[in-house]
Design an enzyme around this catalytic site. Structure first.
Site, PDB file in Angstrom:
ATOM      1  CE  LYS A   1      17.575  20.026  75.640  1.00 42.79           C
ATOM      2  NZ  LYS A   1      17.821  20.372  74.231  1.00 42.79           N
TER       3      LYS A   1
ATOM      4  NE  ARG B   1      27.198  24.298  72.473  1.00 43.78           N
ATOM      5  CZ  ARG B   1      26.129  23.791  73.063  1.00 43.78           C
ATOM      6  NH1 ARG B   1      25.525  24.450  74.017  1.00 43.78           N
ATOM      7  NH2 ARG B   1      25.683  22.610  72.714  1.00 43.78           N
TER       8      ARG B   1
ATOM      9  NE  ARG C   1      24.138  19.638  69.138  1.00 36.24           N
ATOM     10  CZ  ARG C   1      23.892  20.755  69.825  1.00 36.24           C
ATOM     11  NH1 ARG C   1      23.939  21.919  69.255  1.00 36.24           N
ATOM     12  NH2 ARG C   1      23.597  20.686  71.100  1.00 36.24           N
TER      13      ARG C   1
ATOM     14  NE  ARG D   1      23.635  29.000  70.748  1.00 42.61           N
ATOM     15  CZ  ARG D   1      23.128  27.995  71.453  1.00 42.61           C
ATOM     16  NH1 ARG D   1      21.904  28.066  71.924  1.00 42.61           N
ATOM     17  NH2 ARG D   1      23.825  26.921  71.685  1.00 42.61           N
TER      18      ARG D   1
ATOM     19  NE  ARG E   1      21.104  15.289  73.485  1.00 38.45           N
ATOM     20  CZ  ARG E   1      21.515  16.426  74.056  1.00 38.45           C
ATOM     21  NH1 ARG E   1      21.669  16.510  75.351  1.00 38.45           N
ATOM     22  NH2 ARG E   1      21.747  17.493  73.328  1.00 38.45           N
TER      23      ARG E   1
HETATM   24  P1  AMP Z   1      23.756  19.857  75.045  1.00 35.13           P
HETATM   25  O1  AMP Z   1      24.545  20.937  75.698  1.00 35.13           O
HETATM   26  O2  AMP Z   1      22.729  19.232  75.945  1.00 35.13           O
HETATM   27  O3  AMP Z   1      23.165  20.266  73.714  1.00 35.13           O
HETATM   28  O4  AMP Z   1      24.786  18.679  74.728  1.00 35.13           O
HETATM   29  C1  AMP Z   1      25.889  18.883  73.876  1.00 35.13           C
HETATM   30  C2  AMP Z   1      26.390  17.540  73.367  1.00 35.13           C
HETATM   31  O5  AMP Z   1      26.779  16.712  74.466  1.00 35.13           O
HETATM   32  C3  AMP Z   1      25.383  16.712  72.600  1.00 35.13           C
HETATM   33  O6  AMP Z   1      25.289  17.068  71.234  1.00 35.13           O
HETATM   34  C4  AMP Z   1      25.937  15.303  72.780  1.00 35.13           C
HETATM   35  O7  AMP Z   1      27.060  15.087  71.958  1.00 35.13           O
HETATM   36  C5  AMP Z   1      26.445  15.348  74.227  1.00 35.13           C
HETATM   37  N1  AMP Z   1      25.378  14.965  75.190  1.00 35.13           N
HETATM   38  C6  AMP Z   1      24.844  15.733  76.180  1.00 35.13           C
HETATM   39  N2  AMP Z   1      23.904  15.061  76.862  1.00 35.13           N
HETATM   40  C7  AMP Z   1      23.836  13.827  76.295  1.00 35.13           C
HETATM   41  C8  AMP Z   1      23.037  12.678  76.530  1.00 35.13           C
HETATM   42  N3  AMP Z   1      22.118  12.642  77.492  1.00 35.13           N
HETATM   43  N4  AMP Z   1      23.253  11.588  75.738  1.00 35.13           N
HETATM   44  C9  AMP Z   1      24.189  11.574  74.779  1.00 35.13           C
HETATM   45  N5  AMP Z   1      24.958  12.644  74.482  1.00 35.13           N
HETATM   46  C10 AMP Z   1      24.795  13.758  75.239  1.00 35.13           C
END
Ligand code: AMP
Length: 189
Positions: free
Chosen positions: A13, A133, A144, A123, A88
């Protein structure tokens, strides 16, 4: 143009959001990036979010809804934006709808969990060094993905009912997937 990129963690994404942002001249907004910056700065929101993120859990809706509303009120969002990693949950989608935001396209990146697991394991080691990360660990990635299927995938039906869902199969090379996404966005204007 107001867009959402839906997809599992590791579906690409962020990469696709950057391409679309460049092509269409609208900002890409990632709640994950905003939260990571908040953790770096040691803000109260960052401290609250960190434990959830490290475990691969979702950060509570009220935190996310506050963050995203504040970000979308900034002037660079006036002409449109791409949301990457938000909404989400159905509660987040409903909050955006209640705030009067109507999306033109919700692009859902379709990719098998097994492909994601394979990519993530590649990765982790980058130029001989482990990528730091914490939520890229295999157990966390699995968690996840489960969270994605349970909490986020129902958004496909939510946006399908509103006539704005556009599934795009992962094509392998990033450029091929970008081309497929941009073709949809340009076709429907
Ligand atoms: P991402 O970089 O989008 O994969 O987000 C990393 C982490 O941030 C996720 O695994 C969640 O713990 C938190 N996170 C990011 N965006 C959201 C969202 N819209 N709702 C809830 N948790 C989020």
């Amino acid at each position: 143009m107001k867009l959402i990129l839906l997809g599992a963690p590791g579906a690409g994404k962020g990469t696709q959001a950057a391409v679309i942002s460049r092509e269409l001249g609208i900002p890409a907004i990632s709640t994950g990036n905003i939260l990571r910056a908040a953790i770096q700065e040691g803000t109260p929101t960052g401290m609250k979010a960190k434990t959830y993120m490290d475990e691969g859990h979702l950060v509570p809706d009220e935190v996310i809804i506050g963050i995203i509303k504040e970000r979308l009120a900034e002037p660079d969002c006036a002409k449109g934006f791409i949301l990457d990693g938000v909404p989400r949950t159905i509660a987040q989608a409903e909050a955006l709808e209640a705030a009067g935001i109507k999306f033109d396209h919700v692009v859902s990146l379709e990719i098998a969990d097994a492909t994601i697991m394979e990519r993530m394991s590649g990765r982790r080691v980058c130029g001989g060094e482990l990528v730091t990360r914490k939520d890229d660990k295999p157990e966390t990635v699995k968690n996840r993905l489960a969270v994605y299927h349970r909490e986020t995938e129902p958004l496909k039906d939510f946006y399908r009912e509103r006539g704005v869902l556009y599934p795009v199969e992962d094509m392998g090379p990033v450029e091929a997937t970008s081309k497929a996404i941009l073709a949809i966005l340009r076709q429907d204007g």
